[in-house]
Design an enzyme around this catalytic site. Sequence first.
Site, PDB file in Angstrom:
ATOM      1  N   LEU A 117       6.283  -6.815  -3.210  1.00 47.85           N
ATOM      2  CA  LEU A 117       5.360  -6.995  -4.254  1.00 47.85           C
ATOM      3  C   LEU A 117       5.706  -6.051  -5.738  1.00 47.85           C
ATOM      4  CD1 LEU A 117       2.233  -8.964  -3.315  1.00 47.85           C
ATOM      5  CD2 LEU A 117       4.365 -10.099  -3.245  1.00 47.85           C
ATOM      6  N   GLY A 131       5.589  -7.124   0.315  1.00 49.91           N
ATOM      7  CA  GLY A 131       5.989  -8.384   0.758  1.00 49.91           C
ATOM      8  C   GLY A 131       7.298  -8.796   0.671  1.00 49.91           C
ATOM      9  N   ASN A 158       3.184  -1.245   4.889  1.00 46.91           N
ATOM     10  CA  ASN A 158       2.063  -0.252   4.305  1.00 46.91           C
ATOM     11  C   ASN A 158       1.344   0.176   3.348  1.00 46.91           C
ATOM     12  OD1 ASN A 158       4.127  -0.712   2.168  1.00 46.91           O
ATOM     13  ND2 ASN A 158       4.742   0.950   1.700  1.00 46.91           N
ATOM     14  N   GLU A 159       0.696  -1.218   2.587  1.00 50.61           N
ATOM     15  CA  GLU A 159       0.193  -1.677   1.568  1.00 50.61           C
ATOM     16  C   GLU A 159      -1.224  -0.180   1.803  1.00 50.61           C
ATOM     17  OE1 GLU A 159       1.541  -4.254   2.704  1.00 50.61           O
ATOM     18  OE2 GLU A 159       1.915  -5.163   1.699  1.00 50.61           O
TER      19      GLU A 159
HETATM   20  C1  LIG Z   1      -6.853  -8.428  -1.792  1.00 47.59           C
HETATM   21  C2  LIG Z   1      -4.980  -8.424  -1.457  1.00 47.59           C
HETATM   22  C3  LIG Z   1      -4.574  -7.133  -2.348  1.00 47.59           C
HETATM   23  C4  LIG Z   1      -3.642  -6.926  -2.558  1.00 47.59           C
HETATM   24  C5  LIG Z   1      -2.531  -7.256  -2.195  1.00 47.59           C
HETATM   25  C6  LIG Z   1      -1.708  -6.987  -2.507  1.00 47.59           C
HETATM   26  C7  LIG Z   1      -0.421  -7.121  -1.326  1.00 47.59           C
HETATM   27  C8  LIG Z   1       1.130  -6.536  -1.658  1.00 47.59           C
HETATM   28  C9  LIG Z   1       2.006  -6.292  -1.283  1.00 47.59           C
HETATM   29  C10 LIG Z   1       3.138  -5.140  -2.078  1.00 47.59           C
HETATM   30  O1  LIG Z   1       4.199  -5.581  -1.566  1.00 47.59           O
HETATM   31  S1  LIG Z   1       2.988  -4.120  -2.777  1.00 47.59           S
HETATM   32  C11 LIG Z   1       4.867  -3.321  -2.838  1.00 47.59           C
HETATM   33  C12 LIG Z   1       5.087  -2.627  -1.880  1.00 47.59           C
HETATM   34  N1  LIG Z   1       6.214  -1.848  -1.823  1.00 47.59           N
HETATM   35  C13 LIG Z   1       6.505  -0.279  -0.928  1.00 47.59           C
HETATM   36  O2  LIG Z   1       5.620   0.014  -0.573  1.00 47.59           O
HETATM   37  C14 LIG Z   1       8.003  -0.089  -2.029  1.00 47.59           C
HETATM   38  C15 LIG Z   1       8.082   1.027  -2.683  1.00 47.59           C
HETATM   39  N2  LIG Z   1       9.589   0.709  -2.990  1.00 47.59           N
HETATM   40  C16 LIG Z   1      10.117   2.011  -2.396  1.00 47.59           C
HETATM   41  O3  LIG Z   1       9.547   1.796  -0.956  1.00 47.59           O
HETATM   42  C17 LIG Z   1      11.015   2.458  -2.302  1.00 47.59           C
HETATM   43  O4  LIG Z   1      11.870   1.652  -3.836  1.00 47.59           O
HETATM   44  C18 LIG Z   1      12.506   1.188  -1.490  1.00 47.59           C
HETATM   45  C19 LIG Z   1      12.397  -0.545  -1.547  1.00 47.59           C
HETATM   46  C20 LIG Z   1      12.544   1.853   0.072  1.00 47.59           C
HETATM   47  C21 LIG Z   1      14.352   1.668  -2.254  1.00 47.59           C
HETATM   48  O5  LIG Z   1      14.041   3.213  -2.091  1.00 47.59           O
HETATM   49  P1  LIG Z   1      14.917   3.636  -3.559  1.00 47.59           P
HETATM   50  O6  LIG Z   1      16.222   4.987  -2.878  1.00 47.59           O
HETATM   51  O7  LIG Z   1      17.025   2.362  -2.838  1.00 47.59           O
HETATM   52  O8  LIG Z   1      14.521   3.220  -4.208  1.00 47.59           O
HETATM   53  P2  LIG Z   1      13.605   3.714  -5.386  1.00 47.59           P
HETATM   54  O9  LIG Z   1      12.571   4.359  -4.591  1.00 47.59           O
HETATM   55  O10 LIG Z   1      14.298   5.008  -6.221  1.00 47.59           O
HETATM   56  O11 LIG Z   1      13.150   2.492  -6.487  1.00 47.59           O
HETATM   57  C22 LIG Z   1      13.954   2.379  -7.680  1.00 47.59           C
HETATM   58  C23 LIG Z   1      13.620   1.692  -8.551  1.00 47.59           C
HETATM   59  O12 LIG Z   1      12.729   0.053  -8.556  1.00 47.59           O
HETATM   60  C24 LIG Z   1      10.639   1.060  -8.209  1.00 47.59           C
HETATM   61  N3  LIG Z   1      10.011   0.379  -7.313  1.00 47.59           N
HETATM   62  C25 LIG Z   1      10.320   0.493  -6.223  1.00 47.59           C
HETATM   63  N4  LIG Z   1       9.481  -0.664  -5.492  1.00 47.59           N
HETATM   64  C26 LIG Z   1       8.677  -0.931  -6.826  1.00 47.59           C
HETATM   65  C27 LIG Z   1       7.494  -2.206  -6.507  1.00 47.59           C
HETATM   66  N5  LIG Z   1       7.320  -2.480  -5.243  1.00 47.59           N
HETATM   67  N6  LIG Z   1       7.542  -2.663  -8.006  1.00 47.59           N
HETATM   68  C28 LIG Z   1       7.904  -1.887  -8.709  1.00 47.59           C
HETATM   69  N7  LIG Z   1       8.841  -0.825  -8.555  1.00 47.59           N
HETATM   70  C29 LIG Z   1       8.995  -0.819  -7.696  1.00 47.59           C
HETATM   71  C30 LIG Z   1      10.667   2.522  -8.591  1.00 47.59           C
HETATM   72  O13 LIG Z   1       9.950   2.839  -8.905  1.00 47.59           O
HETATM   73  C31 LIG Z   1      11.956   2.762  -9.132  1.00 47.59           C
HETATM   74  O14 LIG Z   1      11.891   2.944 -10.714  1.00 47.59           O
HETATM   75  P3  LIG Z   1      12.242   3.595 -11.661  1.00 47.59           P
HETATM   76  O15 LIG Z   1      13.734   3.572 -11.774  1.00 47.59           O
HETATM   77  O16 LIG Z   1      11.949   3.480 -13.061  1.00 47.59           O
HETATM   78  O17 LIG Z   1      11.964   5.117 -11.149  1.00 47.59           O
END
Ligand SMILES: CC/C=C\CCC/C=C/C(=O)SCCNC(=O)CCNC(=O)[C@H](O)C(C)(C)COP(=O)(O)OP(=O)(O)OC[C@H]1O[C@@H](n2cnc3c(N)ncnc32)[C@H](O)[C@@H]1OP(=O)(O)O
Length: 329
Positions: free
Chosen positions: A135, A180, A204-205
């Site tokens: 997400l 997500g 990993n949430e």
């Molecule tokens: C009651 C219920 C309540 C809540 C439920 C919610 C359930 C939530 C579910 C979710 O999905 S939360 C999202 C969880 N995701 C993550 O933790 C993943 C985070 N990202 C990473 O680990 C890495 O980005 C990667 C996917 C492994 C890719 O790595 P890479 O080195 O290729 O890229 P980088 O980390 O440099 O990221 C580039 C750029 O993208 C931004 N980014 C990454 N992930 C997200 C994201 N999920 N949402 C928004 N933005 C994201 C990151 O900050 C970088 O941004 P920048 O270029 O501005 O620095």
Amino acid sequence: MDAYKSSVDFAEATAFLSHACYEQDKMALRATLKNKSILSGLLSRLSSCSSHGRVCVSPVLVAQRRNNSTSPKLKVDFNQSTGVAVMHMQNPPVNSLSLGFLTEFCIAVEKLEMDKSCRGLILTSSQPKVFSAGLDIMDMYGKKLEQYEEFWRAVQEMWLKLYSSNMVTIAAINGSSPAGGCLMSLSCDYRIMADNPRYSIGFNETQFGIVVPVWCKEAMTTIVGHRNTELTLELGLLYNPSDALKIGLVDQLVPEDQVLATATKTMTKWLAIPDHARRITKSMMRKPTIDKIMSIREADMQQYISFISKDSTQKMLGTYLEMLKKKRG
Ligand SMILES: CC/C=C\CCC/C=C/C(=O)SCCNC(=O)CCNC(=O)[C@H](O)C(C)(C)COP(=O)(O)OP(=O)(O)OC[C@H]1O[C@@H](n2cnc3c(N)ncnc32)[C@H](O)[C@@H]1OP(=O)(O)O
């Protein structure tokens, strides 16, 4: 009943949106969605049905099929001779599931679903090294309550559409797929992942202070069992591909350059099964989970809004975002 109706609201909107593929139209329709009186008018024109666990909408509102449609965030290649569509996610940099992406995704799946000649859907990524980062955290951070609501409805809908699809759905996981992203692939019938130890998949949430929704827990439990779900969700575990295979989170590992070809071959095998028998069986397996989720859909929404808007949750998300950005700097 309300929960069911809400699902139809969004399904109707996405079907309607498939006429209107451009941003202005999408914005206009989102505004319409918020207007309950207009919506109830639309709803009265809508005949909804539930077949084999799948929520469907009246064909009146369903757009004509367009092959090989290209939208900014998704590229869909539909091969009419095989009946298989390949959906390439292209939402740089990491295919995060933003409101915009989820809206396009639901429209695209709905269009394929309504096309009787489309029997199989392969989901993959155009981004290097990432299937989906899950997400979009920006949609969960510093927003208004109504924005949280709109976003969460789209998240629920994405899951429902994929999980209840009549099509054979295969995730060709050609990169990391946390949170997500993992949920999206878990909704498919079969998961093939690139055998690259740098990639990870899981939930990993809790590591950054948030909690997966109950329906995600339910879906995961049906796939990897109670104990693996408990460990993964409580500890916020991400697995490398071989560990993911061991617990059954993915079904098959293949060299990176063979992910899509293997998915295509696997699809042929699945499509050799008569559709009606496979669909009824899929429904038999998934309908109890879908029914359960539908019955708590609004409660789930309220729980999400109240959780995500808490100061403490927002603080943790802010810290996590900083951490993600610093990683690059
Ligand atoms: C009651 C219920 C309540 C809540 C439920 C919610 C359930 C939530 C579910 C979710 O999905 S939360 C999202 C969880 N995701 C993550 O933790 C993943 C985070 N990202 C990473 O680990 C890495 O980005 C990667 C996917 C492994 C890719 O790595 P890479 O080195 O290729 O890229 P980088 O980390 O440099 O990221 C580039 C750029 O993208 C931004 N980014 C990454 N992930 C997200 C994201 N999920 N949402 C928004 N933005 C994201 C990151 O900050 C970088 O941004 P920048 O270029 O501005 O620095």
